[in-house]
Design an enzyme around this catalytic site. Structure first.
Site, PDB file in Angstrom:
ATOM      1  N   SER A  80      37.162  49.723  30.178  1.00 28.16           N
ATOM      2  CA  SER A  80      37.722  48.576  29.456  1.00 28.16           C
ATOM      3  C   SER A  80      39.005  48.858  28.691  1.00 28.16           C
ATOM      4  CB  SER A  80      36.674  47.982  28.518  1.00 28.16           C
ATOM      5  OG  SER A  80      35.720  47.276  29.275  1.00 28.16           O
ATOM      6  N   GLN A 136      29.510  40.390  32.502  1.00 26.97           N
ATOM      7  CA  GLN A 136      29.917  40.769  33.854  1.00 26.97           C
ATOM      8  C   GLN A 136      29.994  39.554  34.771  1.00 26.97           C
ATOM      9  OE1 GLN A 136      30.871  43.699  34.022  1.00 26.97           O
ATOM     10  NE2 GLN A 136      29.573  45.074  32.836  1.00 26.97           N
ATOM     11  N   TYR A 166      32.216  39.293  23.855  1.00 29.03           N
ATOM     12  CA  TYR A 166      32.989  40.208  24.708  1.00 29.03           C
ATOM     13  C   TYR A 166      32.578  40.040  26.168  1.00 29.03           C
ATOM     14  CZ  TYR A 166      35.040  44.683  26.155  1.00 29.03           C
ATOM     15  OH  TYR A 166      35.781  45.664  26.760  1.00 29.03           O
ATOM     16  N   ASN A 168      33.919  40.724  30.441  1.00 31.49           N
ATOM     17  CA  ASN A 168      34.837  41.005  31.543  1.00 31.49           C
ATOM     18  C   ASN A 168      35.205  39.726  32.284  1.00 31.49           C
ATOM     19  OD1 ASN A 168      34.780  43.777  31.072  1.00 31.49           O
ATOM     20  ND2 ASN A 168      33.054  44.114  32.446  1.00 31.49           N
ATOM     21  N   ALA A 334      34.537  52.158  29.293  1.00 32.29           N
ATOM     22  CA  ALA A 334      33.566  52.960  30.042  1.00 32.29           C
ATOM     23  C   ALA A 334      33.356  52.372  31.424  1.00 32.29           C
ATOM     24  CB  ALA A 334      32.229  53.015  29.301  1.00 32.29           C
ATOM     25  N   ASN A 359      30.005  58.730  30.453  1.00 34.50           N
ATOM     26  CA  ASN A 359      29.923  57.600  29.532  1.00 34.50           C
ATOM     27  C   ASN A 359      28.962  57.983  28.407  1.00 34.50           C
ATOM     28  OD1 ASN A 359      29.711  55.179  28.198  1.00 34.50           O
ATOM     29  ND2 ASN A 359      28.754  54.062  29.880  1.00 34.50           N
TER      30      ASN A 359
END
Length: 377
Positions: A80, A136, A166, A168, A334, A359
């Protein structure tokens, strides 16, 4: 014994007006070596930017099976931290007059006809405030028609601009739409507008065959892994880079006025502008900021996924506050086999990049970065 020595060293370095390279070396090794041991990290590269100049450190293996050491040319997956590149590329598009953050999402994707998209702007996508887009994009989304169906069927949990969650799927869509007016693919736009002007010559979305020898393996539960392809991966978590290029990235973000390309200079400043506040954190485009001096507990605890990935109410900053030099600017990242962290303080010309092929928990990264930068500031 170790803690006592470290604290004494930190106090000494903090009190000096100038840290010699040997002091920087000592501080970094005394902080990072125990971290590597505690977290069982196979390989790591760190860059400290002190008074604008980079200092590099490497440990361990990029490939355990081949006993290939980590070098300054080793490519790591940024996860990220890639979002900071997406934010700057979006800022560059704004500076070129191609997009506005206030534009509705549907201006750039007219097929998005579902009524929940009314009132959702590019700003909301870029800053995770569209109303609860998921972390996601689902794995079953393979094609552009799948992607459209996913967004058409998504139902918001909140009104846009009220909660930060948050995702993606939020900033990833922002990146994809921000480059549409240019006629370039996302990768082409990133290469020509960000990577090449900043001479990030070993930073890639897709690692070319000639560079594969430098591409570290990530390690997850002892197995060697690379990130799997996914929808909007390039925009949200797809960049791979070296410690040298990432130090250059931090230098560019520390001092954007040194960049010749005016739209890129403005893009970097727009990415560090403050659009929303939640607690003591300010949301930029990709970057997240806190006022400097900072409470270390805020940045360390705030990086924990329990907090970082939770929905939080936001307060709009209207108009947005331009980039504040007295800031701790940072981003974690990560993938399945890699963990990264970038932080810098523009006012101090001070920054750090930490790249690892495992990670490991965000708070451990942020704590180590804080110890090093606090000792040098």
């Amino acid at each position: 014994m170790f803690k006592t020595t470290l604290c004494a060293l930190l106090i000494t370095a903090s009190c000096s007006t100038f840290a010699a390279p040997q002091q920087i070396n000592d501080i970094v090794h005394r902080t990072i070596t125990p971290l590597i041991e505690q977290q069982k990290i196979p390989g790591m590269a760190v860059a400290v930017i002190y008074q604008g100049k980079p200092y590099y450190f490497t440990w361990g293996y990029a490939d355990i099976a081949k006993k290939q050491p980590v070098t300054q040319q080793t490519l790591f997956e940024l996860g990220s931290v890639s979002k900071t590149f997406t934010g700057v590329l979006g800022g560059d598009a704004i500076a070129r007059g191609e997009i506005k953050l206030s534009d509705p999402t549907t201006k750039y994707w007219p097929e998005l006809t579902a009524k929940q998209w009314n009132g959702i702007t590019l700003l909301h996508l870029a800053t995770y405030t569209a109303g609860g887009l998921p972390l996601q994009v689902p794995d079953e989304v393979k094609s552009s028609s799948d992607l459209l169906r996913f967004y058409q069927n998504w139902q918001p949990a909140w009104a846009p601009g009220t909660q930060r969650l948050y995702a993606n799927s939020s900033i990833g869509l922002f990146g994809a739409l921000a480059v549409k007016p240019s006629g370039l693919s996302f990768e082409q736009a990133m290469q020509t507008r960000v990577f090449q002007p900043l001479k990030l010559n070993h930073t890639w979305i897709n690692v070319p065959p000639a560079e594969e020898k430098n591409y570290a393996w990530g390690y997850r539960e002892g197995k060697a892994v690379h990130v799997s392809p996914g929808a909007l991966d390039a925009e949200a978590y797809g960049v791979k880079s070296t410690i040298e290029d990432m130090a250059r990235w931090v230098q560019s973000n520390l001092k954007p006025l040194d960049i010749n390309e005016k739209t890129l200079q403005q893009g970097i400043q727009l990415a560090q502008s403050r659009y929303w506040q939640t607690g003591d954190m300010y949301q930029g485009l990709g970057w997240e900021m806190l006022d400097w001096p900072v409470n270390p507990d805020s940045i360390i605890n705030g990086s924990d996924n329990k907090i970082a990935l939770a929905a939080r109410p936001v307060k709009a900053i209207t108009p947005p506050t331009p980039a504040v030099r007295a800031s701790w600017v940072h981003k974690t990242g990560a993938t399945g086999g890699f963990g990264s962290y970038v932080a810098f303080i523009p006012e101090k010309e001070l920054g750090i990049v930490m790249l690892a092929n495992k990670n490991y928990p965000n708070p451990a990264r942020v704590d180590a970065a804080w110890q090093i930068l606090n000792a040098l500031q």
